[in-house]
Design a protein around this motif. Structure first.
Motif, short mmCIF file in Angstrom:
data_model
loop_
_atom_site.label_atom_id
_atom_site.label_comp_id
_atom_site.label_asym_id
_atom_site.label_seq_id
_atom_site.Cartn_x
_atom_site.Cartn_y
_atom_site.Cartn_z
N ARG A 1 2.68 11.77 13.51
CA ARG A 1 4.14 11.73 13.51
C ARG A 1 4.69 12.16 12.15
N LEU A 2 4.02 11.77 11.06
CA LEU A 2 4.51 12.08 9.72
C LEU A 2 3.93 13.37 9.15
N LYS A 3 3.00 13.99 9.92
CA LYS A 3 2.35 15.23 9.50
C LYS A 3 1.60 15.03 8.18
N LEU A 4 0.83 13.95 8.15
CA LEU A 4 0.01 13.63 6.98
C LEU A 4 -1.44 13.58 7.39
N SER A 5 -2.33 13.60 6.39
CA SER A 5 -3.74 13.37 6.71
C SER A 5 -3.92 11.90 7.08
N LEU A 6 -5.07 11.59 7.65
CA LEU A 6 -5.33 10.22 8.09
C LEU A 6 -5.22 9.23 6.93
N LYS A 7 -5.84 9.55 5.80
CA LYS A 7 -5.84 8.64 4.66
C LYS A 7 -4.47 8.60 3.98
N GLU A 8 -3.77 9.71 3.97
CA GLU A 8 -2.41 9.70 3.41
C GLU A 8 -1.50 8.80 4.23
N ALA A 9 -1.64 8.84 5.55
CA ALA A 9 -0.84 7.98 6.41
C ALA A 9 -1.20 6.51 6.18
N ALA A 10 -2.50 6.22 6.04
CA ALA A 10 -2.93 4.84 5.78
C ALA A 10 -2.37 4.35 4.45
N TYR A 11 -2.37 5.23 3.44
CA TYR A 11 -1.84 4.82 2.13
C TYR A 11 -0.32 4.63 2.19
N ALA A 12 0.35 5.43 3.01
CA ALA A 12 1.80 5.26 3.17
C ALA A 12 2.10 3.88 3.78
N ILE A 13 1.28 3.46 4.76
CA ILE A 13 1.44 2.13 5.36
C ILE A 13 1.16 1.06 4.31
N TYR A 14 0.12 1.27 3.53
CA TYR A 14 -0.27 0.32 2.48
C TYR A 14 0.86 0.12 1.47
N THR A 15 1.42 1.20 0.96
CA THR A 15 2.47 1.09 -0.06
C THR A 15 3.78 0.58 0.52
N THR A 16 4.10 0.95 1.78
CA THR A 16 5.31 0.43 2.42
C THR A 16 5.23 -1.08 2.57
#
Length: 685
Positions: free
Chosen positions: A403-418
């Motif tokens: 949905r965010l057009k990110l790599s798997l780990k980038e998306a996981a890190y976005a969830i982590y920081t949010t």
């Protein structure tokens, strides 16, 4: 003999056990929503198995069992309380509709005006009036009370709340209403406002009475089932239930006043924080499966608030100030129609849980993100007792990545920081928004998931020192294990610093102390294990809002010389809270409180002391993690249980314990103390 405290969380039920031979240990079992008593018994079974005992033999050796329940909190949050009726004065049926003007969210025009806690159809008016001086200016009309009971019977209410004007100075009418109800409907439980919450504010007194009545059938049924299940399994001593004022109560007492069980679990965390550190000002954080709870200690005192809320309602009673947000390990990540990432407040809960649990959950959660990032080892969850499914975690996070057009780990890190920023906002709410700089406080980090996040949160907030306790994953349960039996009695007597009514204040304090002693006697505490704390609520002349101020009283009564001390204590507290004081202004004293405390010997329930570390700490392995801009890092992984007192670990690194994983960032150094807690200091960034 064993002592234990069980705290039921959104994902796991925690038991912190004190064994006179082994010290402290923590045990976990999945929470069982809808049948919480099963998870309660299950975690006791886990502890019994660890001792090679049957559950019956194990419980037969347990001399103290404390419980922090979430039943009442869940009922309020989910709106699943019992139907209650309200009896009030004629002309005043709209107290719960009109409410009290909020100081927070007062200008939020997006909030719909909420329905009253008890519907108007179940609100009955009765004629009769007491004035502010306690004089009867209109007799109670008994026919109105009889008619009200008949109507509420037709409404099939399960409890009745009674709140009449100025019952706090003359409760005769409320007591008469209860007598009439007892004749007309003997089996219905009744809550009188002057007994539950004797304060002058009508909305707060009414809403607390209404909530107490609505919770009575729920808490009574749960407590009854739990005590019966324990008795059936062989437990012969009395269960103690945690309350929201930082202590415990016998089951009969919590059944009488179930509102005091609301948020009882999280209020135990600051008790643990007070025990773990000697710092004056402390922030205590606790990230569980569903929520992130924040509390504070100021000058080594618990912060008590009379403005605790749930949803749009005020609780109406004083409780330890704990702020909660929906940011736990099971919080679900989602993307809104505008493409913005959110985490929570929805949670995967214990059932089905995060996707990596493999129990049917498919939504991406914070725990799934930590698995994808490499912070959590899926083969070492709960010390390897639970194996997480990395593939299912990646599949869940993949939805967000796409949905965010990110790599798997980038998306996981976005969830982590949010998630981290959500928790930081909660910390700021109890510090910066209250005029306190969080950088001046020491942070105690509790909760099984928090240690994965506290490093980055501390860095972003400029916090240089924090602690991850050995039993961080059971911080609230540990707080319950070391806490005392605690109860609060309050009474109203208005006086000022200029014309202080010493005789009547002393008479009120004596009566409140007498009630506190009666409570402790019912709880079977001898005089040598009793102590009392005192506080008043006050304000400057013509102010609207009271603040609470603790005070000392020697010899069982106040002396004339103490009046100036009370006034000075108010000025000092007002300055601490609001940064200003006006020593020329008159101080009004409104409410007086006595806290009765029974010593359970909790201070002696400590863990074993570690021996001193010999040589440099050595990692057990290495692991690749992903930390956003820092990219892929290969970091050492240390076994927390192998570290002795004085051992140091410098970040970036991971310290794994069976119930928590500590992520240290570059510049952060953890030192193990003699109790096995990790004391972390960060170099300036």
């Amino acid at each position: 003999m064993y002592s234990g405290c069980i705290d039921i969380g959104g994902t796991f039920t925690d038991l912190v056990l004190h064994d006179r031979e082994r010290g402290l240990e923590i045990f976990k079992s999945p929470t069982t929503p809808g049948e919480f008593e099963k998870g309660f018994i299950n975690v006791l079974g886990v502890a019994a198995d660890s001792r090679g005992l049957s559950l019956r033999d194990f419980l037969g050796r347990m001399d103290l069992l404390v419980h922090g329940t979430t039943v009442s909190t869940n009922a309020l949050v989910e709106g699943k309380v019992a139907a209650a009726g309200l009896i009030c004065n004629a002309g005043h049926p709209d107290i719960l509709t009109l409410r009290e003007s909020p100081r927070k969210r007062a200008f939020n025009v997006k909030i719909d005006f909420p329905a009253p806690f008890i519907a108007r159809s179940r609100t009955c008016e009765v004629k009769g009036r007491i004035d502010a001086m306690g004089n009867e200016i209109e007799p109670l009309k008994t026919a109105d009370v009889v008619a009200a009971v008949k109507h509420l019977k037709k409404c099939r209410v399960q409890a009745i709340a009674v709140c009449l004007l100025w019952s706090i100075v003359n409760p005769a009418h409320e007591r008469k209403v209860r007598e009439i109800i007892a004749k007309e409907w003997p089996e219905i439980p009744v809550t009188l406002s002057h007994e539950l919450n004797p304060i002058p504010r009508e909305y707060r007194r009414t809403i607390s009475t209404a909530i107490n009545a609505a919770l009575f059938p729920i808490v009574s049924a749960y407590t009854g089932k739990l005590t019966a299940a324990l008795k059936q399994e062989g437990f012969k001593n009395e269960l103690l239930i945690a309350n929201c004022v930082g202590g415990m109560m016998p089951p009969d007492e919590i059944i009488r006043r179930p509102i005091y069980s609301v948020m009882s679990g999280p209020t135990l965390a600051p008790i643990a924080g007070m025990h773990l550190t000697t710092d004056e000002n402390v922030i205590v954080v606790d990230m569980g499966g569903t929520t992130f709870d924040v509390s504070a200690l100021r000058s080594r005192r618990l912060v008590v608030t009379s403005e605790a809320t749930f949803g749009m309602e005020m609780l109406g009673i004083p409780k330890i100030d704990v702020r909660s947000v929906g940011a736990g390990g099971g919080s679900i990540a989602w993307v809104d129609p505008g493409g913005l990432l959110h985490v929570g407040p929805q949670s995967a809960s214990a059932r089905p849980g995060p996707a990596c649990y493999g129990l049917g959950g498919t939504e991406p959660t914070v725990t799934d993100a930590n698995v994808v990032l490499g912070i959590i080892d899926p083969d070492y969850y709960l010390g390897g007792k639970i194996r997480l499914d990395r593939a299912k975690a990646e599949a869940a996070i993949g939805k967000i990545a796409k949905r965010l057009k990110l790599s798997l780990k980038e998306a996981a890190y976005a969830i982590y920081t949010t998630s981290n920023h959500n928790m930081i906002a909660a910390i700021e709410d109890i510090t910066i928004n209250e005029g306190i700089d969080p950088r001046d406080s020491y942070v105690v980090s509790g909760g099984g998931a928090t240690a994965c996040h506290i490093g980055e949160m501390a860095r972003l907030m400029g916090i240089k020192r924090f602690m991850v306790p050995k039993f961080a994953a059971g911080l609230s349960a540990f707080g319950g294990l070391i806490s005392d039996v605690r109860w609060e009695e309050a009474g109203t007597h208005h006086t000022t610093g200029r014309d202080f009514d010493l005789a009547k204040v002393n008479a009120l304090l004596a009566e409140l102390t007498k009630r506190g002693k009666a409570f402790l006697k019912r709880a079977r505490f001898p005089a040598e294990k009793q102590r009392f704390e005192f506080a008043f609520q006050g304000r400057y002349l013509y102010q609207s809002w009271d603040i609470e101020v603790p005070f000392e009283m020697s010899g069982g009564k106040l002396q004339k010389s103490d009046i100036a001390t009370l006034v000075a204590a108010f000025h000092q507290m007002h300055e601490r809270i609001y940064t200003i004081k006006d020593e020329a202004d008159t101080v009004e004293f409104t409410t007086w409180k006595v806290r009765a405390i029974g010593d359970t010997g909790g201070a002696q329930r400590t863990g074993s002391r570690l021996s001193t570390q010999s040589g440099r700490a050595r990692p057990k392995s290495e692991r690749e993690i992903f930390l956003g801009r820092a990219g892929e890092l290969r970091v050492p992984v240390y076994a927390g249980e192998a570290l002795m007192a004085g051992a140091t670990v410098a970040g970036p690194a991971i310290v794994e314990q069976p119930t928590t994983t500590l992520l240290l960032l570059d510049g952060q150094v953890a030192t193990t103390n003699a109790s096995g807690d990790f004391l972390v200091e960060a170099a300036p960034v």
